[in-house]
Design an enzyme around this catalytic site. Structure first.
Site, short mmCIF file in Angstrom:
data_model
loop_
_atom_site.label_atom_id
_atom_site.label_comp_id
_atom_site.label_asym_id
_atom_site.label_seq_id
_atom_site.Cartn_x
_atom_site.Cartn_y
_atom_site.Cartn_z
N GLU A 159 0.82 -1.22 0.00
CA GLU A 159 0.00 0.00 0.00
C GLU A 159 0.85 1.27 0.00
O GLU A 159 0.71 2.14 0.86
CB GLU A 159 -0.95 0.00 1.20
CG GLU A 159 -1.99 -1.11 1.11
CD GLU A 159 -3.07 -1.03 2.19
OE1 GLU A 159 -2.84 -0.35 3.20
OE2 GLU A 159 -4.12 -1.65 2.02
N GLU A 217 -5.64 -8.37 -1.00
CA GLU A 217 -6.29 -8.22 0.31
C GLU A 217 -7.75 -7.91 0.05
O GLU A 217 -8.06 -7.05 -0.77
CB GLU A 217 -5.71 -7.05 1.11
CG GLU A 217 -4.33 -7.28 1.63
CD GLU A 217 -3.87 -6.15 2.57
OE1 GLU A 217 -4.71 -5.49 3.20
OE2 GLU A 217 -2.65 -5.96 2.65
#
Ligand code: P53
Length: 485
Positions: A194, A384
């Site tokens: 991220e 995810e």
């Protein structure tokens, strides 16, 4: 049409949230080891000792302070779910579900205790060899995140973390070491978890939105993007068959109203939060709108000609992202606000929200996949996705998590729609396939797993693993390649 035969079903984790064993076999401390537990209402803090020896705590480590473990404080990442000692049992359970892929990250300070040593810690390297050996037994392909939300504490204290250009070299040395060491065991790599949250979560993370904070956040992100591009090149040089991806926190956003001001604000939110990092990593250069974004906060970056060259040469092979929820952009006042951790702003009246106030929006996943695939035309993977919920164990040790099954079912259907619309989606590793410590709140009670771990928010529990109802459900999903949901 449906999922391709080669589709990689699996689950995802991060070292600092599962491993525990924070001080064994030569491991150094990471920033996560001085982070307390929080909750939906209470922020996690970093505990430290000031230059004058007095104790302190805050959202970030102040300059000159040393991260410190306080005796009377609880640090959930110290134990995680003790994957370090349970990995054989856990991988056997993943295999029982039929996993084709398992996403894990490497603890930087397990391999380089301070982060800047020349020589790696052999015991740290050995641990991951054992994990990869175990995965190989069951033909589970590892997907390795080189850096997932953790930094050796020493690099933070001594250099101020990613604000310092030196971090590029330390990261590159770490990346080169592991890419070389595990070249025969790992083919799929992600450089940073991220990466876009460095800017996107600035306000939430530091509580600040002044120009200086933006200056620092954009600078940190630039150094990380350069470090990532260098790692991609090193990886391809070691083995041209490596598949190396970016990893973007994919939060979809929508305008609240048809007011053109809302539409433009939403467009700009996508640019700042999602496209900025993705464009650099996938296309090899800063987008046109970068100048506008920098100007907005009076940002002047340290970017060299050689940096730009590295970015150009270090583009990724694969676009991966996390997806949990959508959010709203608006220029209008509204009373209907979301009060979750890492989810803020106006509430979407068309969506339901989780116990932790994250919007349940499967169509947002389809939307994201289609927007991004159209932009880069790279293979995509969702690395995810899942529902953080407070599970209840019945007297006969069962966990009836039909809400999780329902969430995942809808999201997998959305993936199928996107696939049928032409998106080249090659894999899905759901988040926290085994319960783990929440990154945002530090809680165990925010559970994502198909496998329950008996450990609570205070660190009490037997660490026993129990199969939830969703375990058997996911097993069937994989066995039928997404046909039985
Ligand atoms: P937790 C916030 C919003 C979206 C994704 O989050 C996020 C976060 C950070 O809290 O991060 C990813 O544990 C991250 C994982 C993290 C997972 O989302 O707060 O890559 O490490 O655990 C879920 O519920």
């Amino acid at each position: 049409m449906g999922f391709p035969k080669t589709f990689m079903w699996g689950g995802a984790t991060a070292a600092n949230q599962i491993e525990g064993a924070y001080n064994v076999a030569g491991r150094g401390l990471s920033v996560r080891d001085v982070m307390t537990a929080g909750s939906l209402k209470k922020r996690r803090t970093i505990t430290y000792e000031n230059t004058d020896g007095t104790p302190g705590r805050g959202l970030v480590l102040p300059k000159g302070a040393h991260g410190k473990i306080f005796e009377d404080e609880y640090y959930p990442n110290h134990e995680g779910i003790d994957f370090y000692h349970h990995y054989k049992e856990d991988i056997a359970l993943f295999a029982e579900m039929g996993f084709k892929m398992f996403r894990l990250s490497l603890s930087w300070s397990r391999i380089f205790p301070n982060g800047n040593e020349e020589e790696p810690n052999q015991a740290g390297l050995d641990f991951y060899h054992s994990v990869f050996d175990e995965l190989k037994k069951y033909d589970i392909e590892p997907l390795v995140t080189i850096s997932h939300f953790e930094l050796p504490l020493y690099l933070e204290e001594r250099y101020g973390g990613w604000s310092n250009r030196k971090l590029i070299d330390y990261y590159v040395h770490f990346a080169q070491t592991v890419l070389t060491e595990y070249q025969h065991e790992v083919r799929y790599w992600l450089t940073f978890n991220e990466i876009n949250t460095t800017v996107m979560f600035l306000a939430i993370r530091s509580g600040k939105t002044d120009d200086n904070s933006y200056q620092d956040a954009y600078q940190q992100l630039h150094y990380q993007l350069v470090a990532s591009a260098k790692a991609v090149q090193i990886g391809h040089h070691i083995n041209n068959d490596f598949i190396i991806g970016c990893m973007i926190c994919g939060i979809v956003s929508y305008p609240l109203t048809p007011d053109p001001k809302d539409i433009l604000k939403d467009r700009y939110a996508w640019e700042q939060n999602i496209f900025y990092s993705g464009d650099v990593q996938c296309l090899g250069e800063y987008p046109t709108f970068a100048k506008r974004l920098w100007h907005e906060h009076n940002v002047t970056l340290d970017i060299t000609a050689s940096d730009l060259n590295e970015l150009k040469k270090g583009t990724v092979d694969l676009y991966t992202f996390s997806y949990y929820m959508s959010s709203i952009s608006t220029t209008h006042d509204t009373d209907n606000m979301v009060g979750g951790n890492f989810s803020m702003g106006a509430k979407n009246p068309y969506l339901k929200y989780s116990q932790w106030q994250w919007a349940d929006d499967p169509m947002g996943l389809q939307y994201y996949l289609e927007v991004i695939y159209d932009r880069y035309k790279l293979p995509m993977m969702i690395v995810e996705n899942g529902l953080g919920a407070n599970d209840v164990v019945t007297k006969d040790e069962k966990i009836h998590d039909n809400y999780r099954i329902d969430y995942m079912k809808k999201h997998i259907l959305a993936m199928k729609t996107a696939l049928n619309n032409g998106v080249n989606l090659i894999g899905y590793t759901s988040w926290g396939c085994i319960d783990l410590v929440s990154a945002g709140t530090g809680q165990m009670s925010k559970r994502y797993g198909f496998i329950y771990v008996d450990q609570d928010d205070t660190g009490a529990g037997s660490m026993k693993r129990i199969r939830k109802d969703s375990f058997y459900w996911y097993q069937k999903v994989i066995a039928t390649n997404g046909e039985t949901l």
